[in-house]
Design a protein around this motif. Structure first.
Motif, PDB file in Angstrom:
ATOM      1  N   LEU A   1      36.682  44.335  34.779  1.00  0.00           N
ATOM      2  CA  LEU A   1      36.352  43.297  35.758  1.00  0.00           C
ATOM      3  C   LEU A   1      35.053  42.611  35.369  1.00  0.00           C
ATOM      4  CD1 LEU A   1      36.530  41.843  38.529  1.00  0.00           C
ATOM      5  CD2 LEU A   1      35.518  43.870  39.575  1.00  0.00           C
TER       6      LEU A   1
ATOM      7  N   ASN B   1      30.068  37.943  38.660  1.00  0.00           N
ATOM      8  CA  ASN B   1      31.231  37.493  39.450  1.00  0.00           C
ATOM      9  C   ASN B   1      30.945  37.557  40.951  1.00  0.00           C
ATOM     10  OD1 ASN B   1      31.259  40.369  39.128  1.00  0.00           O
ATOM     11  ND2 ASN B   1      33.396  40.454  39.752  1.00  0.00           N
TER      12      ASN B   1
ATOM     13  N   GLY C   1      37.621  36.724  38.379  1.00  0.00           N
ATOM     14  CA  GLY C   1      36.599  37.746  38.552  1.00  0.00           C
ATOM     15  C   GLY C   1      35.899  37.599  39.894  1.00  0.00           C
TER      16      GLY C   1
END
Lengths: 252, 319, 107
Positions: B189, A85, B172
């Motif tokens: 996460l 991410n 995210g």
């Protein structure tokens, strides 16, 4: 692949994801998947471009050209442990910064532009161009078959609805209607000229101090103009109106 | 439950509206585009899917001290907290208002930027893009990242993650792009959800039904060791609120040192970490914990938050 | 397959509304619902709008809502419900909670 090139004599930074390569260190990275190494490398190319032109004025800074053909971000365990991410986020922030510092950023979708990978490599551009679907371009989050499986909605029904509802159907034309693509370029032969033309247009806007008609915000306006996303501006206008009514309590 | 009672409640169990209400000072929260406005999704009805008056996200403004704090709180019970056109527009709307409030604060208090500086707090509970209106959801994500960059140098954005769905998909990277991340050990996460990794890598590599594996890979403790979570707190509303207040009390220039990405130097640090990922090629997050000096890696998941914080060794930051 | 909109009207108790102009309660989770309540002076009538993906249970809605109005003794209200496959038991429970909350009680 990242590097410098000349486009009609002007130096540009090109960031093209390699749709053939396999990354031997990260087995989920193949056929254009953008993994951690790739995304950070792309982000570095952006920061290096910003750094190289930091003393140049808006309009003089080198444009960034993104060539997009990617099926997704790397979906692996090691990637999650180390934080994929962050990688895709880092590249997006870098592109947004370049754009706001006055670099023209143009994306050209020549193949697959799918989901999170398109978000990181494409959707932060000032303008997005795409070849029509006969050249194999695909823009979507997920094929209808997968949407049907995950949402448990009937595939026939989805296909029927996708003809009139661009918000979940797959395809360049639908993205155009939503304001997600500025221009569909009829053939690869016209792409070079189109990219150069858009760079000029973007530079002109930036020189004029107009930052509302480029980038994701500009595509939001296009979405309303083309009738694809009309609720979005109504929501934001309402919030502003409601905040104005209570602002005195919060802005001291 | 009123504000005071909410403070001792489990954050994990709280609805989005209660989280929004309880994170800011008592009695200061004003919801914007709330349920009464009936801003439901224009796209779900055609698909025969239930709608919600707030489209799965509570947005509004409150105060922490003198400071206006703009709140986004996602509701995982409604379509997994996923982001569609309205939900995304509400998030973007919050950023717009906060940026406006920043300009206003600069105008009114040029000499006291710290005291009146607005902030944004996002209580994430989402899988990212809402598939029922996927294209609009995707475009909304891009808009939010663009606005996130607009906040840099102006106002802090704090992520709080401790709700059931966790924070996955496009959200995210939105969380990664904030200035500081607060998580409970129960918080999750990541980018790719566990089911998709299993599908991609096979059940032997990643079993999506293995809750402790998911916790080790995406949970608050792991992210804390990796420095991807800045503050680890108990699963209690007051613990999250205290963490938020402490972060906002820091000088802005100090707070932004918590960032993981957003500059060339930070990206280079992450590239170094990626080289380590390739070299270690860990089978499990525990391998990485050991590498960072946690000899008793097996014991870490079982420890209470306080004990964990006392013994856990974290990756050392370079920037 | 599109979402359905149902409307019902009941005779409630005049004056037995809620103290504030409006209130909201509930979350549209799977098997759950939310409701907006509005205070309306309308000779005690309780008018209900339901938005639901469920087909073929209109008579059940009519009965469950009617029982809620009768049992709770409420009146002068407009209710707007977003339903996501809630069972009759959950619908009754949520409506009772919503009324209690709107009147400042605990849920």
């Amino acid at each position: 692949m990242v590097g410098s090139a000349a486009l009609f004599g002007r130096t540009v930074t090109v960031i093209a994801n390699d749709a053939q390569a396999v990354n031997p260190r990260f087995p989920v990275v193949y056929f254009g998947v953008i993994g951690m190494e790739e995304a950070y490398k792309m982000a570095c190319a952006v920061y290096e471009s910003i750094e190289a032109d930091k003393d140049k004025s808006v309009g003089e800074k080198r444009p960034l050209v993104l060539i997009v053909d990617t099926p997704g971000n790397a979906p692996g365990k090691v990637e999650e442990i180390f934080g994929m991410n962050k990688a895709t986020g880092a590249y997006q922030l870098a592109l947004a910064e370049a754009r706001k510092r006055g670099h023209a950023v143009v994306a050209a979708v020549i193949g697959r532009a799918i989901s999170g990978a398109f978000l990181c490599h494409g959707l932060q551009a000032d303008h997005i161009l795409a070849l029509p679907k006969q050249y194999g371009t695909i823009i979507h989050v997920m094929p209808l078959s997968s949407i049907s499986r995950i949402t448990k909605m009937d595939i026939e029904r989805l296909e029927e609805l996708s003809v009139k509802s661009p918000v979940f159907a797959s395809g360049v034309d639908f993205f155009y209607r939503l304001g997600g693509v500025e221009e569909i370029v009829p053939s690869p032969a016209g792409l070079r000229e189109a990219v150069a033309r858009h760079i000029e247009e973007i530079d002109a806007r930036k020189r004029a101090g107009d930052d509302t008609h480029t980038g994701p915000w500009g595509r939001g306006l296009l979405g309303a103009e083309r009738g694809g996303r009309v609720t979005r501006p109504a929501v934001m206008a309402l919030m502003e109106e409601e905040f104005d009514a209570v602002a005195a309590r919060y802005l001291k | 439950m009123d504000w005071k009672e909410l403070q001792s409640a489990s954050f994990l169990e709280c609805t989005a509206r209660r989280r929004a209400l309880a994170l800011v000072d008592e009695g200061t929260f004003t919801e914007l585009a709330g349920p009464r406005d009936r801003m439901t999704s224009p796209h779900l009805p055609e698909l025969g899917e239930a709608v919600s008056f707030d489209d799965g996200v509570v947005t509004g403004v409150g105060l922490v001290g003198e400071r206006p704090v703009f709140v986004i709180s996602q509701e995982g019970r409604f379509i997994g907290g996923a982001v569609g056109e309205v939900h995304g527009a509400k998030m973007a709307g919050v950023f717009k208002l906060a940026l406006r409030a920043y300009d206003e604060a600069c105008r009114r208090h040029p000499d006291e930027p710290e005291r009146y500086r607005p902030a944004i707090v996002i209580s994430f509970e989402t899988g990212g893009v809402r598939l029922h209106e996927a294209n609009a959801g995707l475009l909304a994500h891009a808009e939010i990242m663009d606005l996130m960059q607009d906040t840099k140098g102006k106002l802090p954005v704090v992520a709080v993650i401790g709700s059931k769905v966790g924070c996955f998909g496009g959200m995210g990277f939105v969380a990664a792009a904030t200035d500081a991340v607060v998580m409970s050990p129960q918080g999750r996460l990541g980018l790719t959800g566990p089911e998709v990794i299993e599908q991609e890598m096979g059940k032997d590599e990643f079993d999506a039904s293995d809750k402790s594996l998911i916790s080790r890979t995406t949970g608050g403790k792991h992210k804390y060791i990796m420095q991807d979570c800045n503050v680890l707190c108990d699963d209690r509303v007051s613990a999250f609120r205290d963490a938020l207040c402490a972060l906002l009390a820091m000088p802005y220039e100090e707070l932004v040192k918590y960032r993981r990405i957003g500059s060339y130097a930070l990206v280079k640090e992450q590239m170094g970490l990626t080289a380590l990922a390739a070299a270690l090629n860990p089978f499990d997050a525990k391998d990485v914990w050991q590498y960072f000096g946690n000899g008793e890696a097996d014991a870490l998941p079982e420890l209470g938050t306080e004990e964990f914080l006392a013994v856990a060794r974290r990756r050392e930051r370079e920037v | 397959m599109a979402l359905r909109h149902l409307e019902f009207s009941y005779d409630g108790v005049p004056g037995a509304s809620i103290p504030r102009e409006w209130a909201h309660s509930g979350v549209v989770g799977s098997g759950d619902m939310e409701v907006l309540l509005f205070r309306r002076e309308q000779q005690g009538k309780v008018k209900v709008k339901v938005c639901t993906p469920v087909v073929g249970f209109d008579h059940v809605w009519e009965k469950v809502l009617g029982k809620f109005v009768a049992d709770s003794g409420c009146g002068d209200l407009d209710l707007e419900i977003n339903d996501n496959n809630a069972t009759p038991f959950i619908v009754s429970l949520r409506l009772r909670q919503a009324l209690l909350e709107a009147r400042g009680g605990e849920s």
